[in-house]
Structures are given as structure tokens and as C-alpha cells.
Design a protein around this motif. Structure first.
Motif, PDB file in Angstrom:
ATOM      1  N   GLN A 247     -24.155 -15.716  -5.420  1.00  0.00           N
ATOM      2  CA  GLN A 247     -23.545 -16.383  -6.562  1.00  0.00           C
ATOM      3  C   GLN A 247     -22.105 -15.905  -6.723  1.00  0.00           C
ATOM      4  O   GLN A 247     -21.815 -14.720  -6.522  1.00  0.00           O
ATOM      5  N   LEU A 248     -21.240 -16.851  -7.036  1.00  0.00           N
ATOM      6  CA  LEU A 248     -19.830 -16.552  -7.270  1.00  0.00           C
ATOM      7  C   LEU A 248     -19.474 -17.034  -8.664  1.00  0.00           C
ATOM      8  O   LEU A 248     -19.763 -18.176  -9.021  1.00  0.00           O
ATOM      9  N   VAL A 249     -18.812 -16.188  -9.437  1.00  0.00           N
ATOM     10  CA  VAL A 249     -18.427 -16.542 -10.799  1.00  0.00           C
ATOM     11  C   VAL A 249     -16.943 -16.265 -10.984  1.00  0.00           C
ATOM     12  O   VAL A 249     -16.516 -15.105 -10.916  1.00  0.00           O
ATOM     13  N   GLU A 250     -16.184 -17.334 -11.237  1.00  0.00           N
ATOM     14  CA  GLU A 250     -14.747 -17.208 -11.462  1.00  0.00           C
ATOM     15  C   GLU A 250     -14.465 -17.002 -12.944  1.00  0.00           C
ATOM     16  O   GLU A 250     -15.233 -17.454 -13.811  1.00  0.00           O
ATOM     17  N   SER A 251     -13.347 -16.360 -13.213  1.00  0.00           N
ATOM     18  CA  SER A 251     -12.867 -16.192 -14.576  1.00  0.00           C
ATOM     19  C   SER A 251     -11.364 -15.991 -14.545  1.00  0.00           C
ATOM     20  O   SER A 251     -10.774 -15.800 -13.477  1.00  0.00           O
ATOM     21  N   GLY A 252     -10.757 -16.027 -15.723  1.00  0.00           N
ATOM     22  CA  GLY A 252      -9.329 -15.742 -15.824  1.00  0.00           C
ATOM     23  C   GLY A 252      -8.447 -16.960 -16.018  1.00  0.00           C
ATOM     24  O   GLY A 252      -7.243 -16.825 -16.195  1.00  0.00           O
ATOM     25  N   GLY A 253      -9.039 -18.138 -15.953  1.00  0.00           N
ATOM     26  CA  GLY A 253      -8.245 -19.335 -16.164  1.00  0.00           C
ATOM     27  C   GLY A 253      -7.851 -19.487 -17.623  1.00  0.00           C
ATOM     28  O   GLY A 253      -8.294 -18.733 -18.493  1.00  0.00           O
ATOM     29  N   GLY A 254      -7.006 -20.467 -17.891  1.00  0.00           N
ATOM     30  CA  GLY A 254      -6.579 -20.722 -19.252  1.00  0.00           C
ATOM     31  C   GLY A 254      -5.333 -21.565 -19.288  1.00  0.00           C
ATOM     32  O   GLY A 254      -4.926 -22.155 -18.278  1.00  0.00           O
ATOM     33  N   LEU A 255      -4.745 -21.613 -20.468  1.00  0.00           N
ATOM     34  CA  LEU A 255      -3.512 -22.360 -20.685  1.00  0.00           C
ATOM     35  C   LEU A 255      -2.331 -21.393 -20.622  1.00  0.00           C
ATOM     36  O   LEU A 255      -2.337 -20.353 -21.293  1.00  0.00           O
TER      37      LEU A 255
ATOM     38  N   THR B  98      -1.672 -27.005 -12.209  1.00  0.00           N
ATOM     39  CA  THR B  98      -2.810 -27.330 -13.062  1.00  0.00           C
ATOM     40  C   THR B  98      -3.951 -27.877 -12.217  1.00  0.00           C
ATOM     41  O   THR B  98      -3.781 -28.844 -11.474  1.00  0.00           O
ATOM     42  N   ALA B  99      -5.109 -27.242 -12.337  1.00  0.00           N
ATOM     43  CA  ALA B  99      -6.262 -27.619 -11.523  1.00  0.00           C
ATOM     44  C   ALA B  99      -7.446 -26.752 -11.913  1.00  0.00           C
ATOM     45  O   ALA B  99      -7.291 -25.757 -12.641  1.00  0.00           O
ATOM     46  N   VAL B 100      -8.600 -27.121 -11.412  1.00  0.00           N
ATOM     47  CA  VAL B 100      -9.747 -26.225 -11.451  1.00  0.00           C
ATOM     48  C   VAL B 100      -9.690 -25.400 -10.166  1.00  0.00           C
ATOM     49  O   VAL B 100      -9.574 -25.964  -9.061  1.00  0.00           O
ATOM     50  N   TYR B 101      -9.765 -24.100 -10.313  1.00  0.00           N
ATOM     51  CA  TYR B 101      -9.675 -23.182  -9.175  1.00  0.00           C
ATOM     52  C   TYR B 101     -11.069 -22.668  -8.836  1.00  0.00           C
ATOM     53  O   TYR B 101     -11.805 -22.199  -9.717  1.00  0.00           O
TER      54      TYR B 101
ATOM     55  N   SER C 229     -18.646  -7.632   1.445  1.00  0.00           N
ATOM     56  CA  SER C 229     -17.683  -7.133   2.420  1.00  0.00           C
ATOM     57  C   SER C 229     -17.789  -7.839   3.771  1.00  0.00           C
ATOM     58  O   SER C 229     -16.926  -7.668   4.627  1.00  0.00           O
ATOM     59  N   ALA C 230     -18.820  -8.648   3.957  1.00  0.00           N
ATOM     60  CA  ALA C 230     -18.984  -9.371   5.212  1.00  0.00           C
ATOM     61  C   ALA C 230     -18.361 -10.755   5.163  1.00  0.00           C
ATOM     62  O   ALA C 230     -18.280 -11.439   6.189  1.00  0.00           O
ATOM     63  N   TYR C 231     -17.929 -11.160   3.986  1.00  0.00           N
ATOM     64  CA  TYR C 231     -17.468 -12.529   3.792  1.00  0.00           C
ATOM     65  C   TYR C 231     -15.958 -12.645   3.724  1.00  0.00           C
ATOM     66  O   TYR C 231     -15.295 -11.852   3.044  1.00  0.00           O
ATOM     67  N   GLU C 232     -15.436 -13.642   4.428  1.00  0.00           N
ATOM     68  CA  GLU C 232     -14.068 -14.050   4.196  1.00  0.00           C
ATOM     69  C   GLU C 232     -14.064 -14.839   2.887  1.00  0.00           C
ATOM     70  O   GLU C 232     -14.992 -15.593   2.599  1.00  0.00           O
ATOM     71  N   MET C 233     -13.003 -14.655   2.113  1.00  0.00           N
ATOM     72  CA  MET C 233     -12.921 -15.296   0.810  1.00  0.00           C
ATOM     73  C   MET C 233     -11.708 -16.204   0.743  1.00  0.00           C
ATOM     74  O   MET C 233     -10.650 -15.907   1.309  1.00  0.00           O
ATOM     75  N   ARG C 234     -11.874 -17.299   0.052  1.00  0.00           N
ATOM     76  CA  ARG C 234     -10.798 -18.264  -0.128  1.00  0.00           C
ATOM     77  C   ARG C 234     -10.755 -18.748  -1.563  1.00  0.00           C
ATOM     78  O   ARG C 234     -11.772 -18.741  -2.260  1.00  0.00           O
ATOM     79  N   TRP C 235      -9.589 -19.135  -1.974  1.00  0.00           N
ATOM     80  CA  TRP C 235      -9.407 -19.864  -3.221  1.00  0.00           C
ATOM     81  C   TRP C 235      -8.988 -21.291  -2.875  1.00  0.00           C
ATOM     82  O   TRP C 235      -8.139 -21.506  -1.998  1.00  0.00           O
ATOM     83  N   TYR C 236      -9.597 -22.228  -3.569  1.00  0.00           N
ATOM     84  CA  TYR C 236      -9.238 -23.640  -3.488  1.00  0.00           C
ATOM     85  C   TYR C 236      -8.935 -24.120  -4.896  1.00  0.00           C
ATOM     86  O   TYR C 236      -9.267 -23.461  -5.888  1.00  0.00           O
ATOM     87  N   ARG C 237      -8.332 -25.280  -4.989  1.00  0.00           N
ATOM     88  CA  ARG C 237      -8.118 -25.884  -6.295  1.00  0.00           C
ATOM     89  C   ARG C 237      -8.258 -27.400  -6.190  1.00  0.00           C
ATOM     90  O   ARG C 237      -8.060 -27.986  -5.123  1.00  0.00           O
TER      91      ARG C 237
ATOM     92  N   GLY D  37     -15.931 -22.730 -10.672  1.00  0.00           N
ATOM     93  CA  GLY D  37     -14.553 -23.078 -10.978  1.00  0.00           C
ATOM     94  C   GLY D  37     -14.090 -22.566 -12.325  1.00  0.00           C
ATOM     95  O   GLY D  37     -14.886 -22.347 -13.241  1.00  0.00           O
ATOM     96  N   THR D  38     -12.779 -22.377 -12.422  1.00  0.00           N
ATOM     97  CA  THR D  38     -12.147 -21.989 -13.681  1.00  0.00           C
ATOM     98  C   THR D  38     -10.894 -22.845 -13.855  1.00  0.00           C
ATOM     99  O   THR D  38     -10.127 -23.037 -12.908  1.00  0.00           O
ATOM    100  N   GLN D  39     -10.698 -23.361 -15.059  1.00  0.00           N
ATOM    101  CA  GLN D  39      -9.604 -24.286 -15.313  1.00  0.00           C
ATOM    102  C   GLN D  39      -8.306 -23.529 -15.546  1.00  0.00           C
ATOM    103  O   GLN D  39      -8.260 -22.596 -16.356  1.00  0.00           O
ATOM    104  N   VAL D  40      -7.269 -23.948 -14.860  1.00  0.00           N
ATOM    105  CA  VAL D  40      -5.913 -23.442 -15.082  1.00  0.00           C
ATOM    106  C   VAL D  40      -5.057 -24.628 -15.521  1.00  0.00           C
ATOM    107  O   VAL D  40      -4.983 -25.636 -14.816  1.00  0.00           O
ATOM    108  N   THR D  41      -4.438 -24.495 -16.677  1.00  0.00           N
ATOM    109  CA  THR D  41      -3.558 -25.539 -17.196  1.00  0.00           C
ATOM    110  C   THR D  41      -2.184 -24.943 -17.446  1.00  0.00           C
ATOM    111  O   THR D  41      -2.061 -23.962 -18.187  1.00  0.00           O
ATOM    112  N   VAL D  42      -1.182 -25.518 -16.804  1.00  0.00           N
ATOM    113  CA  VAL D  42       0.196 -25.055 -16.959  1.00  0.00           C
ATOM    114  C   VAL D  42       0.953 -26.137 -17.721  1.00  0.00           C
ATOM    115  O   VAL D  42       1.201 -27.221 -17.200  1.00  0.00           O
ATOM    116  N   SER D  43       1.293 -25.813 -18.950  1.00  0.00           N
ATOM    117  CA  SER D  43       1.925 -26.810 -19.810  1.00  0.00           C
ATOM    118  C   SER D  43       2.664 -26.122 -20.938  1.00  0.00           C
ATOM    119  O   SER D  43       2.256 -25.057 -21.411  1.00  0.00           O
TER     120      SER D  43
END
Length: 113
Positions: free
Chosen positions: A1-9, A89-92, A28-36, A106-112
Motif C-alpha cells: 500500500q502506498l499513501v501520499e500526503s502533503g498536497g494542498g493549495l 496543478t494536478a493530482v500527484y 528498499s527493493a522498489y524503484e519509486m516514481r512520482w506521476y501527476r 494520489g494527493t491534490q496539488v493546486t497552484v493558484s
């Protein structure tokens, strides 16, 4: 399970740090990526970090502004984002890959202003 946090306006030019905590995986065995994924657009790659943290890759849109790191002792991958733009601005989403693949919710990032 993966749980993202830290998004916001955040205002343009601001910063955010996203976190993605893993459970149930040998992190530690996994390569990790961020997408949006922005509204009406396809999901796109943002950043990658190897299982040891020694190799990193970024999308052109992220180079120089975003930094991916990981702490294998905390089963966590981070995405430090600075100089944010409205087009960020996207869901990351975080992604774990080592043969099998896992996604967070996913976590929502809004730049405004």
C-alpha cells in the motif's frame, strides 16, 4: 500500500513537499516514481529514484525545481517541489515498481493565487 500526503493549495512561486509512505512492501527493493495527472490530461511522469537512491531522473518540466528523495528506513519517498507554477496543478501519485507495480491514491496539488 502506498499513501501520499502533503498536497494542498499554494501560491505561484511557492513550495510543497509530498510524501509517500509504503506499507506491506520491501520498500528498499522498489524503484519509486512520482506521476501527476491534470484535469483532462493523461497521467505523466514527474520523477524517478532508484531503489538505493543513487539514480534519479526527472521530466523536463520538473528539472531544476523538483527533487525526489527517499528514506528507506522510513519506507518513504518524497517530492520536494519549489517555484511552483499554475501548470503544476494536478493530482500527484507515487508509484512503486519492481516487477510488480503499485500506485497510491494520489494527493491534490493546486497552484493558484
Amino acid at each position: 500500500q502506498l499513501v501520499e500526503s502533503g498536497g494542498g493549495l499554494v501560491q505561484p512561486g511557492g513550495s510543497l513537499r509530498l510524501s509517500c509512505v509504503s506499507s506491506g512492501l520491501i520498500f528498499s527493493a522498489y524503484e519509486m516514481r512520482w506521476y501527476r495527472q491534470a484535469p483532462g490530461k493523461e497521467r505523466e511522469f514527474v520523477a524517478h529514484i532508484s531503489s538505493t537512491g543513487h539514480r534519479k531522473n526527472y521530466a523536463d518540466s520538473a528539472k531544476g525545481r523538483f527533487t525526489i528523495t527517499r528514506d528507506n528506513s522510513k519506507n518513504t519517498v518524497y517530492l520536494q517541489m519549489s517555484s511552483l507554477k499554475p501548470e503544476d496543478t494536478a493530482v500527484y501519485y507515487c508509484n512503486a515498481r519492481a516487477g510488480r507495480e503499485y500506485w497510491g491514491q494520489g494527493t491534490q496539488v493546486t497552484v493558484s493565487s
